[in-house]
Scaffold this active site. Sequence first.
Site, PDB file in Angstrom:
ATOM      1  N   GLU A  78       0.040   0.279  -4.595  1.00 53.40           N
ATOM      2  CA  GLU A  78       1.497   1.242  -4.492  1.00 53.40           C
ATOM      3  C   GLU A  78       2.674   0.532  -4.477  1.00 53.40           C
ATOM      4  OE1 GLU A  78      -0.477   5.294  -2.490  1.00 53.40           O
ATOM      5  OE2 GLU A  78       0.616   3.810  -1.156  1.00 53.40           O
ATOM      6  N   GLU A 116      -6.618   7.404  -5.534  1.00 51.93           N
ATOM      7  CA  GLU A 116      -6.394   7.881  -4.316  1.00 51.93           C
ATOM      8  C   GLU A 116      -6.281   9.623  -4.328  1.00 51.93           C
ATOM      9  OE1 GLU A 116      -3.994   6.185  -0.950  1.00 51.93           O
ATOM     10  OE2 GLU A 116      -4.418   4.267  -1.858  1.00 51.93           O
TER      11      GLU A 116
END
Length: 704
Positions: free
Chosen positions: A159, A318
Site C-alpha cells: 500500500e 486484501e
Amino acid sequence: MRREFRWPRLLTPNGGGIAYGGDYNPDQWPESVWNEDIELMRRAHVNTVALAIFSWSRIQPREDEWDFDWLDRIIAKLGEAGIAVDLASATASAPMWLYERHPEVLPRDRFGHVVNPGSRQSWSPTSPVFKEYALAMCRRLAERYGDNPTVTAWHIGNEYGWNNRHDYSDSAQAAFRDWCERRYGSVEALNDAWGTAFWSQHVNSFSEVLIPRHMGGDSMVNPAQQLDFERFGNDMLLDFYKAERDAIEAICPDKPFTTNFMVSTDQCVMDYAQWSDEVDFVSNDHYFHEGESHLDELACSDALMGGLAQGKPWYVMEHSTSGVQWKPLNARKRHGELVRDALAHVAFGADAINFFQWRQSRSGAEAFHSAMVPHAGADSALFREVCELGESLQALSDAGIQGSEMERSRAAILFHADSEWATRSETLPTMKLNHWHDVRDWYRAFLDAGLRADVTPLRDDWSGYDIIVLPTVLVLSDADARRIAEFAASGGTVVVGYATGLVDESFRVGLGGYPGAGGGLLRDVLGVRTEEFNIVGDEAQGEASAVGLSNGACSRLWQSVATVADGEADDVAVLATYEGEGAEDWELGGMPALTRHAYGAGVGYYVGCDLRREDIARFVEAEFGDASIRADSRLMHTRRIGVDENGNRVAFDFYLNRGPKKPVNVPEFTGVPLVEHRCAPVAGVAHGRVLQRNGVLITRQRLD
C-alpha cells in the site's frame, strides 16, 4: 512501455485456479499454532498466502543480525500443504533500531513536524539512507528464496503512499527541485506553467523552487505547483517501488511482481494507470463502503481495476471478511455478504480472492479487524462462510474460469488521476467537487438505468466504445481534447460534465468561455459556451439553494451559465433548461442545462450542472437505453469469456442481487449453474432463479 502480463502459478497440478487465501502473519503467533493454521487452510480450500509483509524486525532484529530460520520453516510447511507463497519485500515498515540510528529517514508533514515511527510507512521515499537498507533486505530475500518453488510471486512493499504520500522533508525538497528540472528543462518553462507572475512567485533558478509547505493561516497554494507536487509524490513512491522490484528481479527474474493498489471510491491516491505499467499483474486492496452503496461501490472500484488491468485478470490482495477497525463506523457484514462480495470481485475480473488477514490478531492496532479465522475460532459462522467461499471458488476453478476476461460494455466512464488531485484544490469555484465520486455516481446511474459501464483511465484507448462519459474531468490537455473530438467526429458519443475541461495540465484556464480545453475545441464538440458558473448551497442563507430543470431534475451545487454558441442554433438540441423559482431567482430561467449536438459522425452531450443520481439515470435511460431489452435495474449482470480445454469459447455469467433487501428474479438463463448462493428455483421454470438478499448465481455455457 507496459511490462508483460505474468500471473503467479499455484501449487496445483496445472498451476492454475483462482488464488484464495490472505495475508498470513505467523510471526505474530507461537509456532504451536502453525500446524493448526495449515490444517484450517486446507479445510477452507486456501491455496495461497501473502507472507512477511511487516516482518522486517523479525527477519533483521538488529543491523548486523539476520534470522531466516522461522521463515524457512513456515514456507516449507506451506509448500508441503500445497499452499503457494506471495513473498513480500518486508519493507513497508522499518524496525525501530533503524529509526533510532537514522532519524533522518523519517518524513515530515506540511507544518515541518516529524512523522514519528510506530505506525506504517514512517519513511521518506526520497531518503537515500532508507533506500540502502530496504534494497539490502530485498537482495537478501531474493538470494534466499528466489529458487524456492513454494514462492511463486513477489509482493513489493505494501500500500505505497498510505502514510507517506506527501513528504515535506529536506530530502523531498531537494528531490522536488530535481524533478521539476527534469519535467520542465528550463526555469522559464516552469514559470510559465506555474503562472508565477501571480503573487510575485517568479523563480530565477530551480534552487528557488519550494515544496508547498504550510504558508500560514488559510493561504491558498498555487494550484499548478500543488498539482505538480502531487505528481512528484506519486513518482517518488513509484521510483521506490521500481528500485525494490529491480533489486529482486536482478537475482530472481522468473517470478511475477506486483504491489497492492488502494482503489475504492473513498480513496484512489496514486496515478494507478501509471503504476499498472510497472507490475506484472494488477492487484488491489478493497474495503467495502457501509450502507446502501455497498455492492455498487465495490462494482465501480472493480470496474476501474479492470480498466487498469486492460482486460486481463487482476488480483484482490486484501478485503475484509466482516468489519474493520479504522473507520468512524465499522459495520459488520451480514450473513451472505462475505461470499457475495468475494464472488462479485470475480464477476468483475478478479482471479484471486484474498483477505486481510488469515488469523485475527490478539494485539496491536488491528486486533479488531476481522479475519478469516476470527477470535471466536473455527467453530464460528464466519469461518464456516470462509469455507463455503472456498468451495465456490474451487468449483469455479474446476470449471476453468481462471484466465477468462470481462466482456466489454458499450460505455466507458473516464477516470483521470490529475483531475482527482485537481478537484481537491482550494482555488476552484467550489471546494465540493470530487472527480472520483462523480465517476461513482455516473456508474451507479448506469446501473439504475438497467445498463452497465466500464471505468477506463483517460490515457487509455477508448476507440472500441460507443459512449464515453467525462464527469468532472477538470484537467484536459490539448492532446486529450483532440482525442475526444476525434472520437466524436468518427461516430462516438461524448458526454461532458459541467466541470470538465476547465484547465489544462498546468492548471491554466482556457480562454474564450468554458470549457476551454483544446483552445475551444471542446466547445466546438458541444456547440455551447459557458461564461460563468452559478454556485449554490445552504451556506448562502436566504438564497435559493437548489435550481430546477424543465425535465424535473434538480441541481444543488453548480449551474453553468451557458448559451448556444454562435452559428449553432440549428444544430444544438436543448434537452432541458433551468426552470422554476430557484432558476428565476438566480436569473437562469430558460438557459440551456442539458444539450445534444451533432459533431462529425457522432454527438456531444453537455451536462451543464450537477444532477442527482436518479436524474442522471433518467438521462442515461432516455438517451442510451433500449426499451425492448431493458433489464431489471436490481439485477447486476456481468459476463466473462474464456476458452475451454478443447479451444471452444465459453461464457461465465454472473447474476447478483443489487437490491439491498428484496429478492430479485433471474429470467430464464442458458447454461449450467456452477454456484448458487442464497438462490432458490422458480416454480415451474427450469432455468429461472430467485436471488435472495446477497444472492449470487453463476452459470457456464459454451458459445461456439
